[in-house]
Write a protein that holds these residues in place. Structure first.
Motif, PDB file in Angstrom:
ATOM      1  N   CYS A  58      -0.402   0.154 -10.071  1.00 24.20           N
ATOM      2  CA  CYS A  58      -1.021  -0.521 -11.218  1.00 24.20           C
ATOM      3  C   CYS A  58      -2.218  -1.350 -10.769  1.00 24.20           C
ATOM      4  O   CYS A  58      -3.228  -1.444 -11.486  1.00 24.20           O
ATOM      5  N   PHE A  59      -2.102  -1.938  -9.601  1.00 26.92           N
ATOM      6  CA  PHE A  59      -3.203  -2.715  -9.019  1.00 26.92           C
ATOM      7  C   PHE A  59      -4.433  -1.823  -8.855  1.00 26.92           C
ATOM      8  O   PHE A  59      -5.557  -2.194  -9.215  1.00 26.92           O
ATOM      9  N   ALA A  60      -4.210  -0.617  -8.321  1.00 26.45           N
ATOM     10  CA  ALA A  60      -5.319   0.303  -8.070  1.00 26.45           C
ATOM     11  C   ALA A  60      -6.003   0.723  -9.362  1.00 26.45           C
ATOM     12  O   ALA A  60      -7.237   0.729  -9.454  1.00 26.45           O
ATOM     13  N   LEU A  61      -5.223   1.072 -10.369  1.00 26.49           N
ATOM     14  CA  LEU A  61      -5.800   1.519 -11.640  1.00 26.49           C
ATOM     15  C   LEU A  61      -6.565   0.394 -12.330  1.00 26.49           C
ATOM     16  O   LEU A  61      -7.676   0.590 -12.829  1.00 26.49           O
ATOM     17  N   THR A  62      -5.977  -0.794 -12.344  1.00 27.91           N
ATOM     18  CA  THR A  62      -6.624  -1.925 -13.003  1.00 27.91           C
ATOM     19  C   THR A  62      -7.861  -2.377 -12.228  1.00 27.91           C
ATOM     20  O   THR A  62      -8.855  -2.820 -12.819  1.00 27.91           O
ATOM     21  N   GLY A  63      -7.811  -2.248 -10.911  1.00 31.31           N
ATOM     22  CA  GLY A  63      -8.935  -2.676 -10.084  1.00 31.31           C
ATOM     23  C   GLY A  63     -10.230  -1.956 -10.413  1.00 31.31           C
ATOM     24  O   GLY A  63     -11.315  -2.506 -10.222  1.00 31.31           O
ATOM     25  N   LEU A  64     -10.130  -0.733 -10.923  1.00 32.56           N
ATOM     26  CA  LEU A  64     -11.335   0.019 -11.266  1.00 32.56           C
ATOM     27  C   LEU A  64     -12.138  -0.651 -12.374  1.00 32.56           C
ATOM     28  O   LEU A  64     -13.352  -0.470 -12.472  1.00 32.56           O
ATOM     29  N   VAL A  65     -11.453  -1.400 -13.246  1.00 32.90           N
ATOM     30  CA  VAL A  65     -12.142  -2.052 -14.373  1.00 32.90           C
ATOM     31  C   VAL A  65     -12.065  -3.567 -14.304  1.00 32.90           C
ATOM     32  O   VAL A  65     -12.672  -4.252 -15.131  1.00 32.90           O
ATOM     33  N   PHE A 239      -9.846   1.802   1.589  1.00 29.89           N
ATOM     34  CA  PHE A 239      -8.534   2.451   1.485  1.00 29.89           C
ATOM     35  C   PHE A 239      -7.623   2.062   2.643  1.00 29.89           C
ATOM     36  O   PHE A 239      -6.415   1.871   2.466  1.00 29.89           O
ATOM     37  N   ALA A 240      -8.208   1.930   3.837  1.00 29.17           N
ATOM     38  CA  ALA A 240      -7.405   1.656   5.034  1.00 29.17           C
ATOM     39  C   ALA A 240      -7.029   0.196   5.195  1.00 29.17           C
ATOM     40  O   ALA A 240      -6.142  -0.128   5.990  1.00 29.17           O
ATOM     41  N   SER A 241      -7.669  -0.701   4.431  1.00 36.28           N
ATOM     42  CA  SER A 241      -7.581  -2.135   4.725  1.00 36.28           C
ATOM     43  C   SER A 241      -6.198  -2.751   4.530  1.00 36.28           C
ATOM     44  O   SER A 241      -5.919  -3.815   5.091  1.00 36.28           O
ATOM     45  N   ASN A 242      -5.314  -2.128   3.752  1.00 43.32           N
ATOM     46  CA  ASN A 242      -3.936  -2.611   3.608  1.00 43.32           C
ATOM     47  C   ASN A 242      -2.920  -1.521   3.880  1.00 43.32           C
ATOM     48  O   ASN A 242      -1.722  -1.731   3.697  1.00 43.32           O
ATOM     49  N   SER A 385      -5.440  -1.052  -2.821  1.00 44.41           N
ATOM     50  CA  SER A 385      -4.110  -0.960  -3.418  1.00 44.41           C
ATOM     51  C   SER A 385      -3.630   0.481  -3.502  1.00 44.41           C
ATOM     52  O   SER A 385      -2.428   0.746  -3.383  1.00 44.41           O
ATOM     53  N   ALA A 386      -4.568   1.415  -3.720  1.00 42.71           N
ATOM     54  CA  ALA A 386      -4.192   2.825  -3.698  1.00 42.71           C
ATOM     55  C   ALA A 386      -3.655   3.206  -2.324  1.00 42.71           C
ATOM     56  O   ALA A 386      -2.655   3.937  -2.199  1.00 42.71           O
ATOM     57  N   GLY A 387      -4.308   2.693  -1.289  1.00 43.11           N
ATOM     58  CA  GLY A 387      -3.816   2.932   0.061  1.00 43.11           C
ATOM     59  C   GLY A 387      -2.444   2.325   0.278  1.00 43.11           C
ATOM     60  O   GLY A 387      -1.553   2.958   0.875  1.00 43.11           O
ATOM     61  N   SER A 388      -2.242   1.118  -0.217  1.00 42.37           N
ATOM     62  CA  SER A 388      -0.944   0.458  -0.077  1.00 42.37           C
ATOM     63  C   SER A 388       0.147   1.216  -0.822  1.00 42.37           C
ATOM     64  O   SER A 388       1.265   1.383  -0.313  1.00 42.37           O
ATOM     65  N   ALA A 389      -0.168   1.667  -2.038  1.00 43.93           N
ATOM     66  CA  ALA A 389       0.809   2.429  -2.817  1.00 43.93           C
ATOM     67  C   ALA A 389       1.219   3.691  -2.068  1.00 43.93           C
ATOM     68  O   ALA A 389       2.401   4.044  -1.994  1.00 43.93           O
ATOM     69  N   GLY A 390       0.226   4.371  -1.476  1.00 41.79           N
ATOM     70  CA  GLY A 390       0.532   5.576  -0.714  1.00 41.79           C
ATOM     71  C   GLY A 390       1.371   5.292   0.511  1.00 41.79           C
ATOM     72  O   GLY A 390       2.316   6.035   0.826  1.00 41.79           O
ATOM     73  N   SER A 391       1.064   4.201   1.198  1.00 41.75           N
ATOM     74  CA  SER A 391       1.806   3.894   2.427  1.00 41.75           C
ATOM     75  C   SER A 391       3.238   3.469   2.131  1.00 41.75           C
ATOM     76  O   SER A 391       4.164   3.834   2.867  1.00 41.75           O
ATOM     77  N   PHE A 392       3.451   2.696   1.057  1.00 43.32           N
ATOM     78  CA  PHE A 392       4.815   2.319   0.699  1.00 43.32           C
ATOM     79  C   PHE A 392       5.605   3.527   0.212  1.00 43.32           C
ATOM     80  O   PHE A 392       6.808   3.644   0.460  1.00 43.32           O
ATOM     81  N   GLY A 393       4.925   4.446  -0.482  1.00 42.01           N
ATOM     82  CA  GLY A 393       5.592   5.678  -0.881  1.00 42.01           C
ATOM     83  C   GLY A 393       5.965   6.516   0.330  1.00 42.01           C
ATOM     84  O   GLY A 393       7.049   7.117   0.387  1.00 42.01           O
ATOM     85  N   MET A 394       5.075   6.543   1.309  1.00 39.69           N
ATOM     86  CA  MET A 394       5.323   7.260   2.557  1.00 39.69           C
ATOM     87  C   MET A 394       6.534   6.669   3.282  1.00 39.69           C
ATOM     88  O   MET A 394       7.391   7.396   3.810  1.00 39.69           O
ATOM     89  N   ASP A 395       6.635   5.367   3.280  1.00 38.46           N
ATOM     90  CA  ASP A 395       7.743   4.707   3.958  1.00 38.46           C
ATOM     91  C   ASP A 395       9.044   4.875   3.183  1.00 38.46           C
ATOM     92  O   ASP A 395      10.127   4.960   3.785  1.00 38.46           O
TER      93      ASP A 395
END
Length: 480
Positions: A58-65, A239-242, A385-395
């Motif tokens: 949600c952070f990633a989607l909202t961050g765009l606007v 993307f890599a920062s978190n 946040s998109a990167g974070s969402a992906g990494s938590f999903g990966m974990d």
């Protein structure tokens, strides 16, 4: 009508940066602090990963606007709305502990993702645009140190409890109430932040004549942003920062016992504070070098740190797998095999602070316009946040630790050459291409004409940031 005058120190950029730091200390910092106490969802790894995945999605989607929303509402109101999600999320952790309502934690995570995007867009705009160009590294250092101090305090509390009792029991109601009171103080503190047309730099310039933007301007501004090759080149860095947080947290939870996890968290907080102060004051704002050279120096320092720190981490990572993450194999800080692990976590977050500082500094070196920088900050946090969402999903699906480590490290390394390309475009100053307005000029104009100042039709007070305006009403600057 009585003309209320604000104290001159209050209208300075650094005062506003400190205020935003206090707001984030009391909201984001307390959210991290109560999490470090073993509260709510963090006692359930699957629930924690799910909630974090939803939050960052949600952070990633909202961050765009969110940058556009900040420009339309102004930083004060946007910051206020952004703080509300933290109170709700901490309340959901409390509710989960007492009622077992896991669904509420996930819902609160989604709402926090939306509100956090607003908060960080406002924060980024203020921190990057309000200070003078020569002070932007210091502005990050001050903000990050204040903000991270909240997490540091929570970690020390958790460490003290662990050392005394050998572990964390359920967090008491009084503890939750104390944290919520601090968070609500942070919510209230957001109203102390001034809009850009009320902030006056030490050279006598106003940050921006306009307090807010207009919807069509934001649409055009966002299109221009997405067409800017420099922003596209920074996508890997954003993307890599978190991305690495999930890996570092998973290893901390899987390989160490409670007291040692608390010690590592304390070292993380200390590393973040010290790293931010050192790179902000002694690298990015080093007065002996030209601005682009400072950027190159910052990139070189961060690159060397990432290579060394993650190489050391890899040498440890290859000695264990997820199968070793059992109660019988957990490491205590008294054990001989803990040697060096605390230092590793300190430098994980030392380098993280430096990486974040470099990303913010590069963005702030491209323009001084708060409207543009709000959009930059929104895009930065969206991709982060998109990167974070992906990494938590990966974990969450139990990806091997080594795979997570290599993915995180490779992303960091890939971002550096592209960041160098963007740094090549950094000019010594943007003041010569972005028009600035001095307080004394406005006062003189008001005294001579006795009416709102008429500004010739232009694309911006700070070039390229705002669409045409026939007339600009100069704000009352007597508060200075």
């Amino acid at each position: 009508m009585v003309d209320f005058k604000l104290p001159s120190w209050y209208t300075t950029p650094m005062a506003q940066v400190v205020l935003v730091g206090i707001t984030c200390f009391a909201t984001v910092g307390m959210f991290s602090a109560v999490s470090n106490l073993g509260a709510g969802g963090l006692s359930d790894i699957v629930l924690s990963d799910t909630s974090n995945g939803v939050l960052y999605g949600c952070f990633a989607l909202t961050g765009l606007v969110s940058g556009g929303i900040c420009n339309l509402l102004g930083p004060r109101l946007t910051l206020f709305l952004g703080t509300l999600g933290y109170a709700l999320y901490v309340g959901s952790l409390w509710c989960y502990q007492t009622q077992g309502t896991g669904w509420f934690v996930i819902l609160a995570g989604a709402l926090l993702g939306i509100s956090a995007a607003l908060l960080w867009s406002a924060q980024g705009s203020i921190m990057m645009s309000y200070p003078l160009e020569k002070d932007k590294g210091k502005a990050f250092a001050i903000f990050w140190a204040i903000f991270q101090f909240g997490s540091f305090i929570g970690s020390i509390i958790a460490l003290a409890i662990n050392i005394r009792s050998g572990g964390l029991s359920a967090v008491s109601t009084s503890t939750y109430i104390a944290f919520l009171v601090i968070i609500f103080i942070g919510v209230a503190s957001s109203f102390l932040v001034l809009p850009p047309n009320k902030v006056i730099r030490s050279d006598g310039t106003i940050v921006k004549l306009e307090a807010v933007s207009k919807p069509h301007e934001e649409v055009v501004g966002m299109i221009r942003l997405l067409k800017d090759w420099r922003m596209l080149a920074l996508v890997p860095m954003f993307f890599a920062s978190n991305y690495f947080y999930a890996y570092q947290g998973a290893v901390n939870a899987g390989r160490f016992d409670g007291p040692t996890r608390a010690l590592n968290a304390t070292l993380e907080g200390a590393g973040a504070i010290i790293g931010a102060l050192l790179i902000g004051y002694f690298v990015l704002d080093l007065k002996f070098f030209h601005r682009r050279a400072r950027g190159y120096l910052g990139l070189a320092v961060v690159t060397v740190m990432v290579i060394i720190i993650w190489s050391v981490a890899l040498s440890w990572q290859v000695t264990f797998t997820r199968a070793d993450a059992t109660d019988a194999n957990r490491i205590n800080y008294h054990d001989s095999n803990y040697k060096g692990k605390g230092a590793l976590y300190f430098f994980f977050f030392f380098s993280d602070a430096c990486y974040q500082a470099l990303a913010y500094w590069i963005m702030s070196a491209l323009t001084n316009d708060p409207f543009k920088l709000a959009r930059y900050a929104g895009l930065y946090k969206a991709l982060q946040s998109a990167g974070s969402a992906g990494s938590f999903g990966m974990d969450a699906v139990a990806t091997p630790y080594l795979n997570e480590h290599l993915a995180s490290w490779c992303m960091l390394l890939f971002s550096f050459p592209l960041a160098w390309l963007v740094l090549r475009t950094v000019k010594e100053t943007n003041y010569d291409v972005e028009k600035v307005v001095y307080v004394d000029d406005i006062k003189r104009q008001q005294a001579e004409e006795g009416a709102p100042r008429q500004v010739e039709k232009t694309d911006s007070i700070e070039k390229g940031s705002v669409s045409d305006r026939e007339e600009v009403h100069v704000p009352n600057v007597s508060a200075a």
